[in-house]
Write a protein that holds these residues in place. Structure first.
Motif, PDB file in Angstrom:
ATOM      1  N   PHE A   1       0.977  -1.322  -0.111  1.00  0.00           N
ATOM      2  CA  PHE A   1       0.034  -0.119   0.001  1.00  0.00           C
ATOM      3  C   PHE A   1       0.819   1.344   0.004  1.00  0.00           C
ATOM      4  N   LYS A   2       2.199   1.078   0.790  1.00  0.00           N
ATOM      5  CA  LYS A   2       2.928   2.201   0.555  1.00  0.00           C
ATOM      6  C   LYS A   2       3.486   2.716  -0.726  1.00  0.00           C
ATOM      7  N   ASN A   3       3.642   1.677  -1.706  1.00  0.00           N
ATOM      8  CA  ASN A   3       4.146   2.039  -2.844  1.00  0.00           C
ATOM      9  C   ASN A   3       2.915   2.682  -3.611  1.00  0.00           C
ATOM     10  N   TYR A   4       1.680   2.197  -3.687  1.00  0.00           N
ATOM     11  CA  TYR A   4       0.658   3.026  -3.973  1.00  0.00           C
ATOM     12  C   TYR A   4       0.544   4.439  -3.609  1.00  0.00           C
ATOM     13  N   MET A   5       0.594   4.699  -2.430  1.00  0.00           N
ATOM     14  CA  MET A   5       0.809   6.120  -1.877  1.00  0.00           C
ATOM     15  C   MET A   5       1.589   6.870  -2.360  1.00  0.00           C
ATOM     16  N   VAL A   6       3.129   6.187  -2.511  1.00  0.00           N
ATOM     17  CA  VAL A   6       4.351   7.064  -3.114  1.00  0.00           C
ATOM     18  C   VAL A   6       4.020   7.390  -4.622  1.00  0.00           C
ATOM     19  N   ALA A   7       3.348   6.543  -5.399  1.00  0.00           N
ATOM     20  CA  ALA A   7       2.896   6.715  -6.991  1.00  0.00           C
ATOM     21  C   ALA A   7       1.790   7.900  -6.895  1.00  0.00           C
ATOM     22  N   MET A   8       0.834   7.642  -5.877  1.00  0.00           N
ATOM     23  CA  MET A   8      -0.171   8.792  -6.252  1.00  0.00           C
ATOM     24  C   MET A   8       0.232  10.212  -5.761  1.00  0.00           C
ATOM     25  N   ILE A   9       1.191  10.226  -4.915  1.00  0.00           N
ATOM     26  CA  ILE A   9       1.879  11.498  -4.664  1.00  0.00           C
ATOM     27  C   ILE A   9       2.703  11.914  -5.785  1.00  0.00           C
ATOM     28  N   ASN A  10       3.480  10.881  -6.611  1.00  0.00           N
ATOM     29  CA  ASN A  10       4.366  11.357  -7.708  1.00  0.00           C
ATOM     30  C   ASN A  10       3.491  11.835  -8.719  1.00  0.00           C
ATOM     31  N   LYS A  11       2.128  11.229  -8.993  1.00  0.00           N
ATOM     32  CA  LYS A  11       1.500  11.474 -10.289  1.00  0.00           C
ATOM     33  C   LYS A  11       0.474  12.728  -9.669  1.00  0.00           C
ATOM     34  N   SER A  12       0.713  13.340  -8.469  1.00  0.00           N
ATOM     35  CA  SER A  12       0.084  14.115  -8.230  1.00  0.00           C
ATOM     36  C   SER A  12      -1.754  13.979  -8.229  1.00  0.00           C
ATOM     37  N   LEU A  13      -1.966  12.840  -7.626  1.00  0.00           N
ATOM     38  CA  LEU A  13      -3.296  12.496  -7.681  1.00  0.00           C
ATOM     39  C   LEU A  13      -3.946  12.616  -6.494  1.00  0.00           C
ATOM     40  N   LEU A  14      -3.460  12.844  -5.100  1.00  0.00           N
ATOM     41  CA  LEU A  14      -3.952  13.139  -4.120  1.00  0.00           C
ATOM     42  C   LEU A  14      -4.214  14.641  -3.694  1.00  0.00           C
ATOM     43  N   PRO A  15      -5.351  15.301  -3.261  1.00  0.00           N
ATOM     44  CA  PRO A  15      -5.270  16.571  -2.956  1.00  0.00           C
ATOM     45  C   PRO A  15      -4.683  17.231  -1.858  1.00  0.00           C
ATOM     46  N   VAL A  16      -3.411  17.218  -1.976  1.00  0.00           N
ATOM     47  CA  VAL A  16      -2.782  17.850  -0.719  1.00  0.00           C
ATOM     48  C   VAL A  16      -2.272  19.179  -0.977  1.00  0.00           C
ATOM     49  N   HIS A  17      -2.291  19.915  -2.262  1.00  0.00           N
ATOM     50  CA  HIS A  17      -2.010  20.980  -2.676  1.00  0.00           C
ATOM     51  C   HIS A  17      -2.978  22.086  -2.590  1.00  0.00           C
ATOM     52  N   LEU A  18      -3.074  23.235  -1.687  1.00  0.00           N
ATOM     53  CA  LEU A  18      -4.257  23.868  -1.458  1.00  0.00           C
ATOM     54  C   LEU A  18      -4.032  25.291  -1.748  1.00  0.00           C
ATOM     55  N   GLN A  19      -4.875  25.945  -2.400  1.00  0.00           N
ATOM     56  CA  GLN A  19      -4.526  27.456  -2.907  1.00  0.00           C
ATOM     57  C   GLN A  19      -5.385  28.242  -1.900  1.00  0.00           C
ATOM     58  N   LEU A  20      -4.862  28.957  -1.162  1.00  0.00           N
ATOM     59  CA  LEU A  20      -5.357  29.640   0.038  1.00  0.00           C
ATOM     60  C   LEU A  20      -5.100  31.355  -0.105  1.00  0.00           C
ATOM     61  N   PRO A  21      -6.034  32.166  -0.035  1.00  0.00           N
ATOM     62  CA  PRO A  21      -5.899  33.565   0.062  1.00  0.00           C
ATOM     63  C   PRO A  21      -4.674  33.805   0.839  1.00  0.00           C
TER      64      PRO A  21
END
Length: 809
Positions: free
Chosen positions: A220-240
């Motif tokens: 499962f950790k390899n899946y998480m690393v791959a999803m971060i690598n492909k910018s799939l998970l919404p961890v980047h937020l645009q805040l005022p």
């Protein structure tokens, strides 16, 4: 093991289909008879190998169980102590807002109005009545009790399971508990592979490989690393006002894993198989809607539990960090690798201890790079705040030394504490005026350890934008605490409003990037490190990959992960495509080494290069890396070598290639296990005089001490070799992506497909040939420790490079 046959996780199974990847249900394997205590036909190999790994990393049964016991005790303490503080303390008496008159026999009349601690504590009956009258407190206590009982049951199960693992280490692996700390994970892994040939722990294949074990532990950790690598998970937020912010906490990561891997309604039907319906593209829209509903329900559940989780987070943070902050106020200004940074920088198939050791070695260089930025305005303000606060504090200290009765003055201790904290914080913004900083070289030194760096950082190391992006990976500890406190509030909204919108992309990702491996099950295809399927032409795999842009791993993660795994596991036999890539890389290294400086020259420059990078206490390996990184600067500056001749200009790529091409394939003379990782000092070569003296010392040591020494050397050499490969591959990637317009300092790259095999540099996975190193040079040791535990440093803040008197490069 007979005492624990009731535990299904480690029972011998009669129905082999339960652990069978699809299509292998009828596979039969001969099992020797008469092996009563053998560990064959393990039902859940994922859990089994994971527990074997954790048992080794957490130093055995006693340490693990003691840690879990104290976790239970901490939970019980936090709940009971908080309840006591809320309901059983009379704060008016404690703060002397209400007078207390002692009516009992007291010898000193002055003590009659003196407040004691028992005076502020309510009687047991009154305290119990207060708790019973507050239904909210009772509800919280019931919830806490249920959670504590759940944790207790889990601890009991872990006790039984890890006792079984203890027996496995002793009986099957032949490792006594008092010697466990002397064995590396690679040695334990080698014994597991050997045991598979004898007892068939996995019934679907006769032999296990290192990659099979890594896939089981890191599925499962390899899946998480791959999803971060492909910018799939919404961890980047645009805040005022704040702009782009990375937000990934333990709570949010837990929810991601719960939704995708092992929670109700997750995509996996068990630990090792993706549900078959997610492998078909016909109903992807319907599956995306189902996943969207699961995410919505999970977000609403988080929203409902938000008050309870928030209270717990605040209490736990208060009890955990208050004493540390009081003792070391500057600890909040120290930095740690963020959770996002750990996933972004992690290789595919990189175990926790390998990642922690690598990031631990990169802690100091990254801290120095971040410290090279400061704000002149903040520096002026901080100096004056420190002066005024220090002046008042000095007067208070002198008064208390002269007469201790000053301490009885109301709030005097509070004033002293606040002034001390203020001075500590102010000093963290004052730069070291005697240090010369080279941002570009420091960032290259960081790259040597963390192995990943976006292309736009190159040449922009002195810009605040680059510093802010590094800060997303290497955050303040105060920011980490704040994010964890805000996590219960923010997580539900990320799940409901951001993650749901990516449901279709997630379904497509798992369908497109899941492969079935015999004897392992379904894994992330990126974890196979298949150059043909996921390689990037600009990362030395031109002509070898068929991957589209969608299939390519970002930032060369496939190529770098392959090199890292090959170096860490020298006995692993890579598949054909990977072997071709490694062979071509060897040829490229040998070609570039011919135009590079000699290894002896690089080592002779180590003191100067170390000084340029302000690395006064660097080890031998660090000094060698510093030489490789700073050599282009020295040659470009026209400095003379030791032979008083000008050194011809060269690049960091040619310098790294020169060292890599000189690596030795010799095996450590005093090591009976495995192969060395190449970067061997002369002290281990039999033909050198120093070898004999060290061999005499080793012969006088116990076998255990000799093995520990050998393992430490091999780990250090492997890490240094991978650092050199990271530098070399990034340099070639830059040359491939941005070819130079002139033939000055940068050499035109030679396409790997045009190279032919050379006689030198033909080692297998260690990528090594022979080295001629001066006998006076030693590579120092390093420890695999948590990076946040290494020399917490006070970090400067601001947005412009330092312009201090120490100068800059």
């Amino acid at each position: 093991m007979a005492n624990f046959e009731a535990y299904q996780e480690y029972q011998r199974i009669d129905d082999y289909e339960e652990d069978s990847p699809p299509g292998e249900e009828d596979l039969l394997v001969h099992v020797p008879e008469g092996l009563k205590d053998s560990w064959h036909h393990i039902k859940n190999l994922d859990n089994f190998f994971t527990r074997i790994y954790h048992f080794h990393q957490k130093n055995g049964f006693a340490c693990m169980m003691l840690s879990e016991f104290f976790e239970l005790a901490q939970l019980l303490f936090v709940v009971t102590f908080t309840t006591f503080l809320v309901n059983c303390v009379e704060y008016d008496v404690l703060f002397a807002n209400r007078a207390v008159n002692h009516t009992g026999p007291i010898q000193n009349p002055l003590d009659r109005n003196k407040v004691t601690l028992p005076d502020a504590i309510l009687p047991t009956q009154e305290c119990t009545a207060r708790i019973q009258e507050n239904s909210w407190i009772i509800f919280l206590l019931i919830m806490a009790a249920i959670f504590w009982i759940y944790r207790l049951v889990k601890v009991i199960c872990n006790f039984l399971n890890y006792w079984e693992i203890r027996q496995f280490y002793i009986k099957a692996l032949k490792i006594r508990m008092d010697e466990l700390c002397n064995y590396t994970w690679q040695e334990v892994q080698d014994r597991l592979i050997s045991l598979q040939r004898e007892q068939q722990m996995c019934i679907h294949k006769k032999e296990l490989t290192e990659l099979d074990i890594y896939h089981r532990i890191l599925r499962f950790k390899n899946y998480m690393v791959a999803m971060i690598n492909k910018s799939l998970l919404p961890v980047h937020l645009q805040l005022p006002l704040l702009g782009n912010v990375v937000f990934l906490t333990q709570g949010l990561k837990y929810n991601f894993e719960l939704i995708l891997f092992w929670g109700p309604g997750s995509l996996f039907q068990n630990k090792w198989n993706l549900h078959p319906k997610y492998k078909r593209s016909g109903n992807r829209l319907e599956l995306a809607q189902q996943l969207s509903r699961v995410i919505l329900l999970m977000g609403l559940a988080n929203l409902l539990l938000c008050p309870f989780i928030l209270v717990w987070q605040v209490l736990y943070a208060f009890f955990s960090y208050t004493e540390v902050i009081r003792r070391e106020p500057g600890s909040l200004g120290a930095r740690r690798w963020s959770l996002y940074g750990r996933l972004y920088l992690r290789h595919f198939n990189e175990l926790d201890h390998e990642l922690h050791g690598r990031l631990g070695r990169g802690y100091k260089p990254t801290s120095k790079y971040m410290n090279s930025f400061t704000s002149p305005l903040l520096t002026v303000i901080a100096k004056n705040i420190a002066f005024f606060s220090g002046s008042v504090l000095a007067v208070l200290i002198v008064l208390t030394v002269y007469d201790e009765d000053v301490l009885t003055v109301q709030h005097i201790l509070t004033a002293i504490t606040v002034l001390g904290v203020t001075i500590t914080i102010a000093r963290s913004f004052i730069p070291d005026e005697h240090m010369a900083w080279c941002p570009e070289q420091l960032l290259q030194c960081v790259l040597a350890h963390i192995h990943y760096m976006p292309d736009h950082w190159r040449g922009n190391a002195n810009k605040s934008e680059t510093r802010d992006e590094v800060a997303q990976l290497f955050q303040y500890k105060a920011v980490f605490i704040l994010e964890e406190l805000l996590s219960p509030i923010v997580t539900p909204f990320i799940l409901i409003f951001l993650l749901r919108n990516k449901s279709l992309e997630i379904i497509d990702f798992f369908r497109n990037f899941t492969v079935e491996v015999v004897g392992v099950g379904d894994i992330c295809s990126f974890a196979q490190m298949d150059i043909r399927r996921h390689g990037n032409p600009t990362w030395l795999s031109e002509g070898q990959t068929e991957a589209s842009v969608y299939q390519q791993a970002e930032n060369g993660k496939t190529e770098l992960s392959l090199m890292h795994f090959t170096i860490k596991n020298p006995r692993w036999q890579p598949p054909q495509e990977s072997s071709v890539f490694i062979s071509h890389l060897k040829e490229k290294v040998h070609h570039d080494a011919q135009a590079g400086p000699s290894t002896q020259l690089l080592l002779s420059e180590a003191p100067l290069c170390t000084s340029l990078q302000s690395n006064e206490s660097g080890t031998g390996a660090d000094n060698l890396l510093a030489s490789v990184l700073a050599h282009p600067i020295i040659t470009a500056s026209g400095l003379q070598g030791r032979d008083h001749r000008l050194i011809p200009p060269s690049t960091a790529a040619s310098a790294a290639a020169s060292v890599l091409a000189s690596l030795s394939t010799s095996q450590l003379a005093h090591t009976s296990r495995g192969r060395s990782h190449g970067l061997l000092p002369s002290s281990v070569h039999p033909e050198t005089t120093m070898y004999h003296s060290e061999r005499t010392i080793i012969d006088s040591m116990s076998n255990s001490d000799s093995r520990v020494r050998s393992n430490a050397l091999q780990s250090e050499f492997a890490s240094a070799e991978m650092s050199l490969h990271a530098i070399y591959m990034h340099e070639l990637h830059q040359q491939s992506s941005h070819p130079p317009r002139t033939s000055g300092q940068w050499h035109n790259p030679v396409p790997m497909r045009d190279l032919h095999t050379h006689t030198g540099y033909q080692a297998h996975s260690g990528l090594s040939s022979s080295i001629s190193v001066p006998t006076t040079v030693h590579l120092g040791g390093w420890q695999e420790v948590e990076e946040e535990e290494e020399d917490d440093q006070e970090i400067n803040s601001g947005s412009t490079p330092k312009q201090g008197t120490g100068g800059s490069c």
